[in-house]
Scaffold this motif. Structure first.
Motif, PDB file in Angstrom:
ATOM      1  N   GLY A  97     -14.979 -44.563  -7.344  1.00  0.00           N
ATOM      2  CA  GLY A  97     -16.078 -43.720  -7.791  1.00  0.00           C
ATOM      3  C   GLY A  97     -16.402 -42.668  -6.742  1.00  0.00           C
ATOM      4  O   GLY A  97     -15.804 -42.631  -5.664  1.00  0.00           O
ATOM      5  N   PRO A  98     -17.364 -41.795  -7.053  1.00  0.00           N
ATOM      6  CA  PRO A  98     -17.751 -40.748  -6.114  1.00  0.00           C
ATOM      7  C   PRO A  98     -18.142 -41.277  -4.734  1.00  0.00           C
ATOM      8  O   PRO A  98     -17.803 -40.672  -3.715  1.00  0.00           O
ATOM      9  CB  PRO A  98     -18.937 -40.071  -6.806  1.00  0.00           C
ATOM     10  CG  PRO A  98     -18.697 -40.308  -8.255  1.00  0.00           C
ATOM     11  CD  PRO A  98     -18.068 -41.667  -8.327  1.00  0.00           C
ATOM     12  N   ILE A  99     -18.825 -42.420  -4.689  1.00  0.00           N
ATOM     13  CA  ILE A  99     -19.244 -42.985  -3.401  1.00  0.00           C
ATOM     14  C   ILE A  99     -18.019 -43.335  -2.561  1.00  0.00           C
ATOM     15  O   ILE A  99     -17.961 -43.035  -1.364  1.00  0.00           O
ATOM     16  CB  ILE A  99     -20.141 -44.217  -3.623  1.00  0.00           C
ATOM     17  CG1 ILE A  99     -21.440 -43.798  -4.308  1.00  0.00           C
ATOM     18  CG2 ILE A  99     -20.424 -44.933  -2.311  1.00  0.00           C
ATOM     19  CD1 ILE A  99     -22.235 -44.951  -4.876  1.00  0.00           C
TER      20      ILE A  99
ATOM     21  N   LEU B 213     -22.450 -31.748 -15.494  1.00  0.00           N
ATOM     22  CA  LEU B 213     -22.104 -31.949 -16.894  1.00  0.00           C
ATOM     23  C   LEU B 213     -20.591 -32.064 -16.987  1.00  0.00           C
ATOM     24  O   LEU B 213     -19.864 -31.304 -16.340  1.00  0.00           O
ATOM     25  CB  LEU B 213     -22.617 -30.782 -17.742  1.00  0.00           C
ATOM     26  CG  LEU B 213     -24.125 -30.528 -17.622  1.00  0.00           C
ATOM     27  CD1 LEU B 213     -24.513 -29.273 -18.400  1.00  0.00           C
ATOM     28  CD2 LEU B 213     -24.909 -31.722 -18.113  1.00  0.00           C
ATOM     29  N   ALA B 214     -20.126 -33.021 -17.780  1.00  0.00           N
ATOM     30  CA  ALA B 214     -18.692 -33.306 -17.860  1.00  0.00           C
ATOM     31  C   ALA B 214     -18.135 -32.940 -19.233  1.00  0.00           C
ATOM     32  O   ALA B 214     -18.717 -33.278 -20.264  1.00  0.00           O
ATOM     33  CB  ALA B 214     -18.440 -34.776 -17.572  1.00  0.00           C
ATOM     34  N   PHE B 215     -16.990 -32.281 -19.199  1.00  0.00           N
ATOM     35  CA  PHE B 215     -16.297 -31.862 -20.416  1.00  0.00           C
ATOM     36  C   PHE B 215     -14.829 -32.235 -20.305  1.00  0.00           C
ATOM     37  O   PHE B 215     -14.331 -32.522 -19.224  1.00  0.00           O
ATOM     38  CB  PHE B 215     -16.424 -30.337 -20.605  1.00  0.00           C
ATOM     39  CG  PHE B 215     -17.842 -29.880 -20.668  1.00  0.00           C
ATOM     40  CD1 PHE B 215     -18.528 -29.876 -21.875  1.00  0.00           C
ATOM     41  CD2 PHE B 215     -18.508 -29.472 -19.521  1.00  0.00           C
ATOM     42  CE1 PHE B 215     -19.855 -29.472 -21.934  1.00  0.00           C
ATOM     43  CE2 PHE B 215     -19.836 -29.073 -19.569  1.00  0.00           C
ATOM     44  CZ  PHE B 215     -20.512 -29.073 -20.777  1.00  0.00           C
ATOM     45  N   VAL B 216     -14.153 -32.181 -21.433  1.00  0.00           N
ATOM     46  CA  VAL B 216     -12.720 -32.437 -21.456  1.00  0.00           C
ATOM     47  C   VAL B 216     -12.070 -31.338 -22.291  1.00  0.00           C
ATOM     48  O   VAL B 216     -12.664 -30.838 -23.237  1.00  0.00           O
ATOM     49  CB  VAL B 216     -12.429 -33.860 -21.993  1.00  0.00           C
ATOM     50  CG1 VAL B 216     -12.817 -34.015 -23.445  1.00  0.00           C
ATOM     51  CG2 VAL B 216     -11.007 -34.252 -21.759  1.00  0.00           C
ATOM     52  N   THR B 217     -10.874 -30.944 -21.886  1.00  0.00           N
ATOM     53  CA  THR B 217     -10.113 -29.934 -22.620  1.00  0.00           C
ATOM     54  C   THR B 217      -9.173 -30.640 -23.604  1.00  0.00           C
ATOM     55  O   THR B 217      -8.953 -31.845 -23.492  1.00  0.00           O
ATOM     56  CB  THR B 217      -9.280 -29.061 -21.660  1.00  0.00           C
ATOM     57  OG1 THR B 217      -8.225 -29.874 -21.106  1.00  0.00           O
ATOM     58  CG2 THR B 217     -10.130 -28.455 -20.555  1.00  0.00           C
TER      59      THR B 217
ATOM     60  N   ALA C 138     -12.334 -41.437 -14.475  1.00  0.00           N
ATOM     61  CA  ALA C 138     -12.658 -40.647 -13.280  1.00  0.00           C
ATOM     62  C   ALA C 138     -13.585 -41.424 -12.344  1.00  0.00           C
ATOM     63  O   ALA C 138     -14.104 -40.871 -11.380  1.00  0.00           O
ATOM     64  CB  ALA C 138     -13.312 -39.325 -13.689  1.00  0.00           C
ATOM     65  N   GLY C 139     -13.824 -42.708 -12.645  1.00  0.00           N
ATOM     66  CA  GLY C 139     -14.658 -43.546 -11.785  1.00  0.00           C
ATOM     67  C   GLY C 139     -16.146 -43.345 -11.982  1.00  0.00           C
ATOM     68  O   GLY C 139     -16.928 -43.613 -11.070  1.00  0.00           O
ATOM     69  N   MET C 140     -16.557 -42.886 -13.180  1.00  0.00           N
ATOM     70  CA  MET C 140     -17.974 -42.617 -13.430  1.00  0.00           C
ATOM     71  C   MET C 140     -18.416 -43.190 -14.770  1.00  0.00           C
ATOM     72  O   MET C 140     -17.596 -43.486 -15.627  1.00  0.00           O
ATOM     73  CB  MET C 140     -18.226 -41.104 -13.410  1.00  0.00           C
ATOM     74  CG  MET C 140     -17.981 -40.466 -12.059  1.00  0.00           C
ATOM     75  SD  MET C 140     -18.460 -38.726 -12.005  1.00  0.00           S
ATOM     76  CE  MET C 140     -17.026 -37.927 -12.718  1.00  0.00           C
ATOM     77  N   ARG C 141     -19.747 -43.287 -14.903  1.00  0.00           N
ATOM     78  CA  ARG C 141     -20.363 -43.716 -16.154  1.00  0.00           C
ATOM     79  C   ARG C 141     -21.339 -42.648 -16.618  1.00  0.00           C
ATOM     80  O   ARG C 141     -21.878 -41.888 -15.793  1.00  0.00           O
ATOM     81  CB  ARG C 141     -21.110 -45.033 -15.946  1.00  0.00           C
ATOM     82  CG  ARG C 141     -20.176 -46.167 -15.620  1.00  0.00           C
ATOM     83  CD  ARG C 141     -20.825 -47.528 -15.481  1.00  0.00           C
ATOM     84  NE  ARG C 141     -22.232 -47.637 -15.752  1.00  0.00           N
ATOM     85  CZ  ARG C 141     -23.047 -48.440 -15.058  1.00  0.00           C
ATOM     86  NH1 ARG C 141     -22.593 -49.157 -14.051  1.00  0.00           N
ATOM     87  NH2 ARG C 141     -24.315 -48.511 -15.372  1.00  0.00           N
ATOM     88  N   PRO C 142     -21.598 -42.568 -17.931  1.00  0.00           N
ATOM     89  CA  PRO C 142     -22.613 -41.625 -18.417  1.00  0.00           C
ATOM     90  C   PRO C 142     -23.937 -41.849 -17.693  1.00  0.00           C
ATOM     91  O   PRO C 142     -24.322 -42.981 -17.406  1.00  0.00           O
ATOM     92  CB  PRO C 142     -22.730 -41.966 -19.909  1.00  0.00           C
ATOM     93  CG  PRO C 142     -21.399 -42.548 -20.261  1.00  0.00           C
ATOM     94  CD  PRO C 142     -20.982 -43.324 -19.027  1.00  0.00           C
ATOM     95  N   GLY C 143     -24.613 -40.770 -17.390  1.00  0.00           N
ATOM     96  CA  GLY C 143     -25.886 -40.852 -16.687  1.00  0.00           C
ATOM     97  C   GLY C 143     -25.752 -40.816 -15.183  1.00  0.00           C
ATOM     98  O   GLY C 143     -26.753 -40.775 -14.480  1.00  0.00           O
ATOM     99  N   GLY C 144     -24.528 -40.807 -14.679  1.00  0.00           N
ATOM    100  CA  GLY C 144     -24.334 -40.787 -13.235  1.00  0.00           C
ATOM    101  C   GLY C 144     -23.243 -39.825 -12.812  1.00  0.00           C
ATOM    102  O   GLY C 144     -22.627 -39.999 -11.763  1.00  0.00           O
TER     103      GLY C 144
ATOM    104  N   GLY D 227     -25.715 -37.140  -8.959  1.00  0.00           N
ATOM    105  CA  GLY D 227     -25.232 -38.401  -9.503  1.00  0.00           C
ATOM    106  C   GLY D 227     -24.297 -39.109  -8.538  1.00  0.00           C
ATOM    107  O   GLY D 227     -23.631 -38.480  -7.709  1.00  0.00           O
ATOM    108  N   SER D 228     -24.236 -40.425  -8.678  1.00  0.00           N
ATOM    109  CA  SER D 228     -23.388 -41.250  -7.805  1.00  0.00           C
ATOM    110  C   SER D 228     -22.173 -41.806  -8.542  1.00  0.00           C
ATOM    111  O   SER D 228     -21.376 -42.517  -7.963  1.00  0.00           O
ATOM    112  CB  SER D 228     -24.200 -42.420  -7.269  1.00  0.00           C
ATOM    113  OG  SER D 228     -24.501 -43.319  -8.337  1.00  0.00           O
ATOM    114  N   GLY D 229     -22.093 -41.503  -9.831  1.00  0.00           N
ATOM    115  CA  GLY D 229     -21.070 -42.104 -10.660  1.00  0.00           C
ATOM    116  C   GLY D 229     -21.637 -43.219 -11.521  1.00  0.00           C
ATOM    117  O   GLY D 229     -20.994 -43.701 -12.432  1.00  0.00           O
TER     118      GLY D 229
END
Length: 165
Positions: free
Chosen positions: A8-10, A49-53, A96-102, A129-131
């Motif tokens: 994750g980001p941490i 904010l996260a998006f995908v192509t 990507a090592g993350m969850r919604p809201g983080g 966010g921390s992931g």
């Protein structure tokens, strides 16, 4: 064999030697609620904010917490059509090592396209966010952006008009 959980980001920031402080709080996904829990103004946060192509590339847009994203400007910054930006779902974020809201601009996905709004470099120390939705990272924006040497900076944010007295 069990697939390993992506870093994750941490983990990424720690591996890079970045200096940051982790703040735990209840599971919160509404930015204003996170600010109340942390005792910080929305203007001192960076939301991502996260998006995908269509090709499954992750696109992360990082902007001041009180700003609104200009979707067309983000699409131009990453050189894709606006209609090709779709919100990233929980499964894509998990890879990507993350969850919604983080969501954080720093992720385990090294191929992610990251764009910071042009105002972010001047924010100083921020919370992001921390992931995970149950914690946030406090970090100097120079450290945050330094963790992403290939990130772009572009005018992707729209700001609310100042209130009249």
């Amino acid at each position: 064999m069990i697939d390993p959980v992506p870093a994750g980001p941490i983990d990424v920031l720690t591996a890079l030697g970045a200096r940051f402080r982790l703040h735990e709080h209840p599971d919160l996904v509404v930015p204003s609620e996170v600010c109340v829990a942390l005792g910080v103004p929305l203007e001192r946060t960076v939301k991502t904010l996260a998006f995908v192509t269509p090709e499954d590339h992750l696109v992360l847009a990082a902007l001041p917490g009180h700003a609104r994203l200009r979707y067309g400007a983000l699409a131009r910054a990453v050189r894709i059509r606006r209609v090709d930006l779709a919100p990233a779902g929980a499964g894509r974020l998990a890879r990507a090592g993350m969850r919604p809201g983080g969501v954080c601009p720093v992720s385990a996905d090294r191929s992610a396209l990251v764009v910071f709004d042009e105002t972010v470099p001047g924010l100083g120390r921020v919370h992001c966010g921390s992931g995970r939705p149950d914690s946030s990272i406090e970090i100097d924006v120079a450290e945050l952006m330094g963790a992403l040497p290939t990130a772009a900076t572009a005018p992707i944010a729209d700001f609310p008009a100042p209130r009249r007295a």
